[in-house]
Write a protein that holds these residues in place. Sequence first.
Motif, PDB file in Angstrom:
ATOM      1  N   HIS A 148       0.820  -1.207   0.000  1.00 17.18           N
ATOM      2  CA  HIS A 148       0.000   0.000   0.000  1.00 17.18           C
ATOM      3  C   HIS A 148       0.856   1.261   0.000  1.00 17.18           C
ATOM      4  CE1 HIS A 148      -3.339  -2.669   0.626  1.00 17.18           C
ATOM      5  NE2 HIS A 148      -2.786  -3.150   1.706  1.00 17.18           N
ATOM      6  N   SER A 149       2.057   1.181  -0.542  1.00 18.68           N
ATOM      7  CA  SER A 149       2.894   2.357  -0.749  1.00 18.68           C
ATOM      8  C   SER A 149       3.039   2.547  -2.245  1.00 18.68           C
ATOM      9  CB  SER A 149       4.259   2.161  -0.089  1.00 18.68           C
ATOM     10  OG  SER A 149       4.914   1.026  -0.610  1.00 18.68           O
ATOM     11  N   PHE A 150       2.597   3.688  -2.733  1.00 13.60           N
ATOM     12  CA  PHE A 150       2.493   3.857  -4.177  1.00 13.60           C
ATOM     13  C   PHE A 150       3.192   5.128  -4.633  1.00 13.60           C
ATOM     14  CE2 PHE A 150      -1.271   1.575  -2.712  1.00 13.60           C
ATOM     15  CZ  PHE A 150      -1.222   0.442  -3.511  1.00 13.60           C
ATOM     16  N   GLU A 151       3.735   5.040  -5.832  1.00  9.30           N
ATOM     17  CA  GLU A 151       4.234   6.251  -6.471  1.00  9.30           C
ATOM     18  C   GLU A 151       3.049   7.048  -6.997  1.00  9.30           C
ATOM     19  OE1 GLU A 151       6.259   5.590 -10.184  1.00  9.30           O
ATOM     20  OE2 GLU A 151       5.433   3.563 -10.329  1.00  9.30           O
ATOM     21  N   GLN A 152       3.230   8.328  -7.181  1.00 12.14           N
ATOM     22  CA  GLN A 152       2.143   9.165  -7.665  1.00 12.14           C
ATOM     23  C   GLN A 152       1.894   8.932  -9.147  1.00 12.14           C
ATOM     24  OE1 GLN A 152       2.797  13.272  -6.659  1.00 12.14           O
ATOM     25  NE2 GLN A 152       2.424  12.943  -4.484  1.00 12.14           N
ATOM     26  N   TRP A 153       0.631   8.966  -9.510  1.00 11.58           N
ATOM     27  CA  TRP A 153       0.228   8.864 -10.895  1.00 11.58           C
ATOM     28  C   TRP A 153      -0.949   9.812 -11.106  1.00 11.58           C
ATOM     29  CZ3 TRP A 153      -4.695   6.774 -12.108  1.00 11.58           C
ATOM     30  CH2 TRP A 153      -5.355   6.213 -11.015  1.00 11.58           C
ATOM     31  N   THR A 154      -1.295  10.076 -12.347  1.00  9.43           N
ATOM     32  CA  THR A 154      -2.245  11.146 -12.639  1.00  9.43           C
ATOM     33  C   THR A 154      -3.427  10.644 -13.458  1.00  9.43           C
ATOM     34  OG1 THR A 154      -0.434  12.744 -12.638  1.00  9.43           O
ATOM     35  CG2 THR A 154      -2.512  13.449 -13.628  1.00  9.43           C
ATOM     36  N   TYR A 163      -7.541   2.505   1.059  1.00  9.35           N
ATOM     37  CA  TYR A 163      -6.159   2.926   0.844  1.00  9.35           C
ATOM     38  C   TYR A 163      -6.071   3.984  -0.243  1.00  9.35           C
ATOM     39  CZ  TYR A 163      -4.931  -1.198   3.566  1.00  9.35           C
ATOM     40  OH  TYR A 163      -4.823  -2.133   4.557  1.00  9.35           O
ATOM     41  N   TYR A 164      -5.236   4.965  -0.015  1.00  7.55           N
ATOM     42  CA  TYR A 164      -4.882   5.945  -1.044  1.00  7.55           C
ATOM     43  C   TYR A 164      -3.752   5.338  -1.883  1.00  7.55           C
ATOM     44  CZ  TYR A 164      -2.478   9.953  -3.101  1.00  7.55           C
ATOM     45  OH  TYR A 164      -1.854  10.810  -3.968  1.00  7.55           O
ATOM     46  N   TYR A 165      -4.000   5.149  -3.179  1.00  7.79           N
ATOM     47  CA  TYR A 165      -2.979   4.506  -4.003  1.00  7.79           C
ATOM     48  C   TYR A 165      -2.349   5.477  -5.001  1.00  7.79           C
ATOM     49  CZ  TYR A 165      -7.432   3.330  -6.398  1.00  7.79           C
ATOM     50  OH  TYR A 165      -8.691   3.349  -6.946  1.00  7.79           O
ATOM     51  N   GLY A 166      -2.046   6.672  -4.530  1.00  2.00           N
ATOM     52  CA  GLY A 166      -1.157   7.564  -5.249  1.00  2.00           C
ATOM     53  C   GLY A 166      -1.769   8.438  -6.312  1.00  2.00           C
ATOM     54  N   TRP A 167      -3.116   8.492  -6.423  1.00  2.67           N
ATOM     55  CA  TRP A 167      -3.687   9.249  -7.519  1.00  2.67           C
ATOM     56  C   TRP A 167      -3.514  10.758  -7.336  1.00  2.67           C
ATOM     57  CZ3 TRP A 167      -7.154   6.668  -4.124  1.00  2.67           C
ATOM     58  CH2 TRP A 167      -7.897   7.501  -3.289  1.00  2.67           C
ATOM     59  N   GLN A 168      -3.233  11.406  -8.460  1.00  2.00           N
ATOM     60  CA  GLN A 168      -3.294  12.848  -8.593  1.00  2.00           C
ATOM     61  C   GLN A 168      -4.275  13.125  -9.733  1.00  2.00           C
ATOM     62  OE1 GLN A 168      -1.491  15.063  -6.579  1.00  2.00           O
ATOM     63  NE2 GLN A 168      -0.932  13.209  -5.450  1.00  2.00           N
ATOM     64  N   ILE A 169      -4.826  14.323  -9.751  1.00  2.00           N
ATOM     65  CA  ILE A 169      -5.860  14.621 -10.735  1.00  2.00           C
ATOM     66  C   ILE A 169      -5.502  15.887 -11.498  1.00  2.00           C
ATOM     67  CG2 ILE A 169      -8.305  15.168 -11.059  1.00  2.00           C
ATOM     68  CD1 ILE A 169      -8.891  13.527  -8.562  1.00  2.00           C
ATOM     69  N   GLU A 170      -5.497  15.779 -12.823  1.00  2.00           N
ATOM     70  CA  GLU A 170      -5.283  16.953 -13.657  1.00  2.00           C
ATOM     71  C   GLU A 170      -6.559  17.784 -13.709  1.00  2.00           C
ATOM     72  OE1 GLU A 170      -3.802  16.383 -17.557  1.00  2.00           O
ATOM     73  OE2 GLU A 170      -1.711  16.251 -16.911  1.00  2.00           O
ATOM     74  N   GLU A 171      -6.510  18.906 -14.398  1.00  2.00           N
ATOM     75  CA  GLU A 171      -7.693  19.729 -14.580  1.00  2.00           C
ATOM     76  C   GLU A 171      -8.789  18.905 -15.253  1.00  2.00           C
ATOM     77  OE1 GLU A 171      -8.412  22.684 -13.576  1.00  2.00           O
ATOM     78  OE2 GLU A 171      -6.454  23.237 -12.752  1.00  2.00           O
ATOM     79  N   LEU A 172     -10.013  19.018 -14.720  1.00  2.00           N
ATOM     80  CA  LEU A 172     -11.154  18.304 -15.266  1.00  2.00           C
ATOM     81  C   LEU A 172     -12.203  19.335 -15.680  1.00  2.00           C
ATOM     82  CD1 LEU A 172     -11.424  15.442 -12.604  1.00  2.00           C
ATOM     83  CD2 LEU A 172     -10.305  15.344 -14.837  1.00  2.00           C
ATOM     84  N   PRO A 173     -12.084  19.913 -16.867  1.00  2.00           N
ATOM     85  CA  PRO A 173     -12.960  21.024 -17.256  1.00  2.00           C
ATOM     86  C   PRO A 173     -14.424  20.657 -17.404  1.00  2.00           C
ATOM     87  CG  PRO A 173     -11.621  20.300 -19.118  1.00  2.00           C
ATOM     88  CD  PRO A 173     -11.085  19.606 -17.902  1.00  2.00           C
TER      89      PRO A 173
END
Length: 435
Positions: free
Chosen positions: A212-218, A233-243
């Motif tokens: 459950h240790s994750f690198e960031q991904w988008t 579990y938080y699995y590293g997600w990042q979120i780009e702009e979602l217009p």
Amino acid sequence: MEVSPPRGKSRPPLPSASIVDSLPPEILEKIVSHLPLRDAVRTSAISRAWRRLWESAPGLALEWDWGADTDPAVAGAVLARCSAPVRSFCFDLLVESFWRSDDWVPLLAAKGVQILKLNFSGGAGIDIHYMDASIFSCRGLTCLHLSGGCEIPAAPSGLAGFPKLTCLSLRKVGFPDNGVRGLEALIAESPLLEVLRLGELWFTQDGGEYDHSFEQWTIQAPNLRILSITSYYYYGWQIEELPSIKEVEITSSDYPTGYDFVKLITRFARVKDLCLEMPCKLREVNVLEGLSCSFENLKKLTLQTKLNILPTILSTLHFLKNAPYLETLHVEEAEVSVDLLNAHWIGSSFANLRTVIMDSIRCRPNEMHFIEFVLFNAPQLRELRVLPIPSFPRSIKANGKFLREIAKYRKASPQARLVVTCHPVFIMHPTSPFA
């Protein structure tokens, strides 16, 4: 003299089978293609002309309801006999039949399937099914729904996503070969994606054991309208702009220390409907301090949090202050210190609130204070809905005491009414002071 009974209007005769049979084959096939699967197959008994018509009907929906206990061999036989494109395929596989999906998917790819829904029921531990890479050859997919115990392999070169996909739903699905990067590529290379639902996924890191240790991904999906992520579990997600985003559900509480929660929430500034679980490990700090964006479109907010300490109260108030047009507030586990709320309250935050839902409450003093607080500060309130926990006493005496207590509270809105839902009984109180 006897009076004969009035004669009813004569009905036009039903068309004979020969008249229907005289229709062009393409018309008959179109008729069959719009029927439910069972009825489409039954048309083979109409006449000789209809005997094999369903097999060539384009766009047939091969759908079996979840839990229908259909023999997978029957589904395979039906699929094999279809010579025309198949619009959709839906089946619930039990553990002993998981392997059949590897036979079906290549056939479905060849028939241009658009909607594919497979549920691998009961898959756990060693019963997880590793899917065949032919899943990526279904290039015509517009909707893909996989759930249960299955794993998605690494995609062949150049085929990570689906060019026509608009809806992707993955629940209890694993990515054993390339971890979060496989999911990242699947989303990014499905450019038309509008609906994304991710629930209880699992990954490996660099081909190792599950952790459950994750690198960031988008998450990159510029056309996304609906996003749902449900996972402890938080699995590293990042979120780009979602217009184009309209609805978001993020229920995950296990964020790492130092996680930028403000950055995450800012991505949802355009949403109309937001469901959010506040991070449990970060409750010692105000995770929304510094939030500056305004949620001008937000009409409905669902919060899973415990408003019993100052940091969580401040986080909630920061959010409400920036949602000036909020109409529906759904609070779960609202064990709140009303003194702290009063001390930090923003007077206009409930100006447009129409509906408040309090879920899983125990009618404790702090929760009752929160009800009082909402009633006093919401001038446009129409409905306060209370859902006690299932163990809440259902007796008339207990409910009467509960209602009499609330009846004493001052209301800013004379139209406000109280609705109490006690599992499994639904109770409305038209004679209460809230009617």
